[in-house]
Design a protein around this motif. Structure first.
Motif, PDB file in Angstrom:
ATOM      1  N   HIS B  41      -4.362   7.133  -4.946  1.00 32.59           N
ATOM      2  CA  HIS B  41      -4.083   6.923  -3.524  1.00 32.59           C
ATOM      3  C   HIS B  41      -4.372   8.177  -2.714  1.00 32.59           C
ATOM      4  O   HIS B  41      -4.793   8.112  -1.572  1.00 32.59           O
ATOM      5  CB  HIS B  41      -2.654   6.452  -3.327  1.00 32.59           C
ATOM      6  CG  HIS B  41      -2.464   5.034  -3.766  1.00 32.59           C
ATOM      7  ND1 HIS B  41      -2.209   4.702  -5.064  1.00 32.59           N
ATOM      8  CD2 HIS B  41      -2.547   3.871  -3.090  1.00 32.59           C
ATOM      9  CE1 HIS B  41      -2.117   3.405  -5.173  1.00 32.59           C
ATOM     10  NE2 HIS B  41      -2.321   2.854  -3.997  1.00 32.59           N
ATOM     11  N   ILE B  44      -7.959   8.061  -1.991  1.00 33.52           N
ATOM     12  CA  ILE B  44      -8.255   7.143  -0.879  1.00 33.52           C
ATOM     13  C   ILE B  44      -7.939   7.818   0.455  1.00 33.52           C
ATOM     14  O   ILE B  44      -8.706   7.751   1.415  1.00 33.52           O
ATOM     15  CB  ILE B  44      -7.453   5.828  -1.016  1.00 33.52           C
ATOM     16  CG1 ILE B  44      -7.872   5.075  -2.273  1.00 33.52           C
ATOM     17  CG2 ILE B  44      -7.641   4.943   0.217  1.00 33.52           C
ATOM     18  CD1 ILE B  44      -7.059   3.836  -2.547  1.00 33.52           C
ATOM     19  N   SER B  67      -4.727   0.283   8.284  1.00 37.57           N
ATOM     20  CA  SER B  67      -5.018   0.953   7.019  1.00 37.57           C
ATOM     21  C   SER B  67      -4.303   2.287   6.924  1.00 37.57           C
ATOM     22  O   SER B  67      -3.831   2.681   5.855  1.00 37.57           O
ATOM     23  CB  SER B  67      -6.518   1.174   6.874  1.00 37.57           C
ATOM     24  OG  SER B  67      -7.182  -0.050   6.936  1.00 37.57           O
ATOM     25  N   TYR B 130      -7.052  -4.040  -2.325  1.00 41.40           N
ATOM     26  CA  TYR B 130      -7.324  -2.711  -1.782  1.00 41.40           C
ATOM     27  C   TYR B 130      -8.513  -2.726  -0.836  1.00 41.40           C
ATOM     28  O   TYR B 130      -8.518  -2.004   0.151  1.00 41.40           O
ATOM     29  CB  TYR B 130      -7.483  -1.686  -2.914  1.00 41.40           C
ATOM     30  CG  TYR B 130      -6.150  -1.129  -3.305  1.00 41.40           C
ATOM     31  CD1 TYR B 130      -5.190  -1.961  -3.858  1.00 41.40           C
ATOM     32  CD2 TYR B 130      -5.787   0.182  -3.047  1.00 41.40           C
ATOM     33  CE1 TYR B 130      -3.929  -1.498  -4.162  1.00 41.40           C
ATOM     34  CE2 TYR B 130      -4.525   0.662  -3.358  1.00 41.40           C
ATOM     35  CZ  TYR B 130      -3.600  -0.193  -3.912  1.00 41.40           C
ATOM     36  OH  TYR B 130      -2.343   0.262  -4.185  1.00 41.40           O
TER      37      TYR B 130
END
Lengths: 317, 378
Positions: B41, B44, B67, B130
């Motif tokens: 994460h 990301i 997001s 995702y």
């Protein structure tokens, strides 16, 4: 039995009445005016008014409703867009759908029943796993995409099959000509894929359930041949849920192949329905939906009656 | 090092990097799980930061609020989760390990986690989820911006899956399309699970007029093929995501039937009779006995129903009765592709694969759940 059928028929009429009400109200509260749509963009208000009068759209709703329903019974209800009686259009389009539905159902049965039996008998074998994987994959494919893929592969790239349409026919049937059969291949396979997968799964689970019953053990203990046990002891009894499903599918297959028929330009009932809705052809939508519903409800009834013959334990009173 | 300092160290480590505390205490597996989740994460988040898609860190007016909120919430959850789990570990170290009770759901959990189908399905769905959550971070190009120079370009390095007739990147549209598919599919299914569950429960438990009305309504609705019914209703109420959810939710009432038949069979069980004899009222019986016992089939049906709903939404969009362009939806992309079937196969192939994989994920997950939930198969 007769009493049961009569009771079911009365119920059927009630359900149909409910459907006509729902349908009519839904079409009437929909925004937009069929006459305006039919007349085109350039039409003057006078033209639209005349058209509205001709189509009976200026009458009060209850009168229109009665006209719709009675028109279905005496066959006088005309399509708003085509101007011909509904049943004529229906009869013209029906063979294509019957053909498509019948052949896909046949294809599905021919593949699914053996696959399901094999998969249940050799449970947890490689064969079983492949059937399970394939059938899980089969129920995950969108039919219209499958049709599109087959068209791109076999029609556009390889040029083996015609892209769409129905091809040559003898009478109303295209399976009688080579050209017609070539046109049928893609729609039939697309429509059959999901049915095959569903029925294979159902046959498998139903067979597994029956194979676990005591009387199968008894039959084995008696020393019967395995083949006899599987075919005449297990399969016959496992057939019940499969027949139910097939009966219910027959109804939707004939009339509900909207996606397959629009994708492959197959001129059946499903595509007619789609055209009727996009054109706001209220009378045609009304007639078609009612026809589809009657067909489906009768198929359900037929399945229930068939039960009594397959399974002597079931009696209706 | 004493026991106490180890524990303290573990807590401090966990606050810095989730999972490291578990490893310090010797809980390797759980520790790695939290660490990998944390770093993935984090990656990301970094990607989003580099691409300037984070709302509060990028220039004004850029970025995707949804997001951004999602990534920070998930990171916070990982942190919190690892701390809670660490506390549990420390507490359990203090006491002697007791034999854990074998509840039905524990058995289900164990049987499910051993099932390969469930793991594969779960993995596919996590990827799709995702993509949906972080579409702006992952999508290489805009899903909406047209580029009339690069129209109908085949797959290449710049556009991995090619471009469509407006020069939009197919991969990016597929990634954004996951939002519609999951959003509408899941929302509609929850809707008809709740509505169908309540109606089925009431009808099955009390019978009477509610039951008669619900069953007749279902019969009428079921006698029209669902896709036809959906087109009809949508032509009245108009297309769009919200209407799709409503239509699928109200008319896809299969859960009602399943719950009803389950309730009917449970109602006759002796334990219901017993609890009524003890003086339990209807509400208590429903929530204490009937609902938990009819949960299993409902769960399986719901999982698979999401897949079916995704296909239906795609089909409706394909016919022009679903999600309207230019919003990226898989079905809408296929509708577009049909016109360019002869020149650009990539427009038709990839959105379909996306639908197939997602639905397949839900179906094998549902199948694995069925295996785990059915005591007969164990």
């Amino acid at each position: 039995m007769a009493g049961y059928i009569v009771r079911r028929l009365i119920q059927l009429v009630l359900v149909l009445f409910l459907i006509t009400m729902l349908l009519f109200v839904m079409m009437k509260i929909a925004p937009g005016d069929p006459a305006r749509l039919l007349a085109g963009v350039k039409a003057t208000p006078e033209v639209i008014a005349v058209l509205q009068h001709n189509l009976g759209l200026d009458q009060p709703w209850p009168i229109q409703y009665i006209r719709f329903v009675s028109g279905i019974f005496n066959g006088k209800l005309r399509s708003m867009a085509f101007g011909v009686p509904i049943y004529e259009i229906l009869l013209k389009r029906l063979p294509a759908s019957v053909e498509l539905g019948t052949f896909s159902l046949l294809l599905a049965i021919i593949i699914a029943l053996p696959a399901g039996i094999v998969s249940a008998v050799w449970r947890d074998s490689v064969l079983d796993y492949s059937v399970t994987a394939l059938s899980l994959g089969g129920i995950s494919i969108p039919v219209f995409w499958l049709a599109l893929m087959l068209m791109i592969l076999f029609s556009v790239t390889l040029r083996w099959l015609p892209v769409s349409g129905r091809g040559a026919t003898i009478g109303a049937w295209s399976f009688l000509t080579i050209d017609g059969i070539r046109h049928m291949i893609i729609p039939v396979i697309s429509l059959a894929a999901v049915q095959t997968a569903m029925n294979a799964r159902l046959t498998r689970s139903s067979m597994l359930e029956v194979l676990g019953e005591d009387y199968i053990t008894t039959a084995r203990a008696k020393g019967l041949r395995e083949r006899t046990i599987i075919i005449s002891h297990a399969f016959r009894n496992a057939l019940l849920p499969v027949v139910t499903n097939l009966g219910l599918q027959a109804g939707t297959l004939i009339a509900g192949a909207v996606l397959t028929e629009t994708t492959t330009a197959w001129p059946g009932i499903g595509r007619l329905m789609y055209e009727a809705i996009t054109r706001r052809d209220e009378t045609l939508v009304f007639g078609l939906t009612l026809f589809i519903a009657i067909f489906y409800l009768l198929a359900c009834l037929a399945v229930d009656i068939l039960y009594a013959y397959i399974d002597p334990r079931i009696t209706y009173d | 090092m004493t026991d106490k300092t180890t524990k303290l160290l573990a807590i401090i480590l966990t606050v810095i990097i989730p999972g490291s505390g578990h490893i310090a205490l010797g809980r390797r597996k759980a520790g790695l799980f939290f660490m990998i989740a944390f770093f993935l994460h984090g990656a990301i988040l970094y990607l989003a930061y580099v691409r300037e898609e984070l709302v509060w860190m990028a220039k004004l007016g850029k970025g995707d609020l949804f997001s951004t909120v999602a990534i920070f919430s998930i990171l916070a959850l990982i942190w919190l989760g690892s701390l809670v789990s660490l506390r549990k570990e420390i507490l359990s170290m203090r006491e002697e390990q007791q034999a854990r009770p074998q509840s039905y759901w524990l058995m289900v959990e164990r049987s499910f986690s051993r099932n390969k189908k469930g793991l594969v399905g779960g993995a596919i769905l996590i990827v799709v989820l995702y993509f949906a959550l972080f579409a702006p971070f992952f999508a290489p190009h805009s899903a909406l911006k047209m580029n009339l120079i690069d129209t109908l370009v085949g797959p290449n390095q710049q556009h991995l899956l090619g471009t469509d007739n407006f020069g939009r990147d197919v991969l990016s549209r597929i990634i954004y399309g996951a939002r519609i598919a999951l959003g509408v599919g899941v929302a509609a299914t929850l809707f008809n699970m709740v509505l169908g569950g309540v109606l089925g429960l009431l009808g099955g438990y009390f019978g009477g007029l509610v039951d008669v009305i619900v069953m007749r309504f279902l019969e009428a609705v079921n006698s029209i093929p669902f896709i036809v019914l959906a087109i009809l209703v949508i032509s009245v109420f108009g297309a769009g995501a919200l209407n799709l959810v409503l239509v699928l939710g109200v008319f896809g009432l299969q859960p009602a039937r399943i719950i009803r038949s389950k309730v009917l069979s449970i109602r006759k069980e002796t334990y219901i009779e017993a609890s009524r004899a003890v003086g339990a009222n209807d509400l208590r019986i429903i929530f204490q006995h009937i609902l938990p016992n009819s949960m299993a089939p409902l769960l399986v049906v719901t999982t698979m129903m999401i897949g079916t709903n995704i296909i239906t939404v795609a089909g409706l969009s394909f016919l022009g009765f679903g999600i309207k362009p230019p919003t990226a939806s898989w079905g809408g992309m296929l509708q577009q592709a049909q016109d360019y079937m002869r020149v650009s196969w990539w427009m038709a192939v990839f959105p379909g694969i996306a639908i197939f994989l997602t639905v397949f994920g839900f179906n094998i997950l549902g199948d694995a759940l069925r295996d785990a939930l059915d005591p007969k198969l164990r």
